[in-house]
Design a protein around this motif. Structure first.
Motif: not given
Length: 353
Positions: A223, A227, A236-241, A272, A274, A276
């Motif tokens: 992550l 990022a 921006e980055v979203h999601g799981d560690w 976008q 992300s 997972s």
């Protein structure tokens, strides 16, 4: 013919060595037998008398030929000859397989990259033949890849070099200031394109030359890595560690290539990004709102120097490197349609989709 002669000499030497070994064993056995039973003249005479009496009881007349045939040395020699006759076909079969392997090695050395040998049996010779076939297949694939890479590279380098030459001619001539500024900017862009292309070619060659050995695994915070690369593009980055074993340099390059691809084909929108987590690894997903990729071309775009339709920018190696890097990490790269238009590029790490 030379290979056949060499192989024939090999099995002949093996057979001769076996016969000599058996004859030496027969001689040693005969000498040992003589030392044990006939070294004492008195005991030897008693044994001879017993032997003649036994022969007479069986109605067999004494004869030098019969004595020779019934002697321990003769029986040992005959046994050696029988054993050598039985083992000869086995040795000939073994050396014939070695001969075939030698012919394959010679053909490969002379430039026949399609040379392969038949794998017969399950012994060490069969394992050697299998290893040769694997190495030959790898060499053939590597040479084919290098030839195609050289051909594509020659074509790709020609375009920016031509533009660069035109820009330099404009700068060298009596052109207006505005035209010289445009030529200077174009020359810088062409130099940047050449630099990117050479960098991609070198990385592709390293990944092809030593699959698996070009990867330096370490514990990574995926992550944080994604990022940091996304921040270069103000994304921006979203999601799981996710933490996993990977090559930081190669994974940064893969993420950068996907972001650069999204920015190039959808310049008016923000991609976008992300992450997972999946069992055994993770997924990096970069989605754009560009023109999208037809389903029929979803695999072709990962081939080196492939471009779709009128999209002729880029080096043509970016997505190919993304897939190779994903495969180096035990995963895969794929392209999926994005709901609402555009494309989503996924890098699976640690497992295949």
């Amino acid at each position: 013919m030379a290979a056949s002669g060499a192989a024939s000499r090999l099995w002949q030497r093996l057979w001769l060595a076996l016969i000599l070994a058996l004859l030496a064993q027969a001689l040693v056995s005969a000498l040992l037998f003589h030392w044990l039973f006939f070294s004492d003249p008195h005991e030897a005479e008693i044994r001879r008398a017993m032997f003649r009496a036994l022969m007479a009881a069986q109605g067999i007349q004494p004869s030098p030929w019969r004595h020779l045939l019934l002697s321990p040395f003769t029986s040992t020699v005959l046994t050696a000859l029988v054993v050598s006759a039985v083992t000869l076909p086995l040795m000939r079969r073994l050396t014939h397989r070695l001969e075939t392997l030698q012919q394959g090695v010679q053909a490969l050395g002379e430039g026949d990259l399609s040379a392969r040998v038949a794998v017969q049996g399950r012994d060490e010779v069969a394992q050697l033949a299998q290893s040769f076939n694997t190495a030959a297949s790898r060499i053939e694939a590597l040479m084919r890849s290098h030839k195609s890479l050289l051909a594509y590279t020659s074509h790709e380098l020609r375009t920016p070099l031509t533009r660069l030459r035109l820009s330099l001619e404009t700068l060298a001539g009596p052109a207006p200031v505005a035209a010289r500024q445009v030529a200077a900017r174009a020359a810088k862009q062409d130099l940047a394109e050449l630099d990117a292309l050479i960098d991609d070619i070198l990385l592709s060659s390293r990944l092809d030359a030593a699959p698996g050995k070009s990867v330096h695994l370490e514990e990574l915070d995926l992550l944080a890595l994604v990022a940091e690369e996304a921040a270069r593009f103000d994304v921006e980055v979203h999601g799981d560690w996710i933490t996993l074993q990977g090559d930081e340099r190669l994974l940064r390059r893969a993420v950068r290539n996907l972001l650069d691809n999204a920015q190039r084909h959808a310049p008016g929108s923000t991609p976008q990004v992300s992450l997972s987590a999946v069992e055994g690894g993770g997924i990096i997903r970069v989605c754009d709102q560009g023109p999208g990729v037809p389903p029929a071309d979803a695999q072709r775009i990962f081939e080196p120097f492939e471009r779709l339709g009128e999209r002729g920018d880029g080096t043509g190696l970016g997505l190919a490197l993304v897939r190779r890097i994903a495969r180096q990490h035990g995963g895969e790269a794929r392209c999926l349609p994005r709901p609402g238009g555009g494309s989503c590029f996924e890098i699976w790490l640690g497992r295949k989709p």
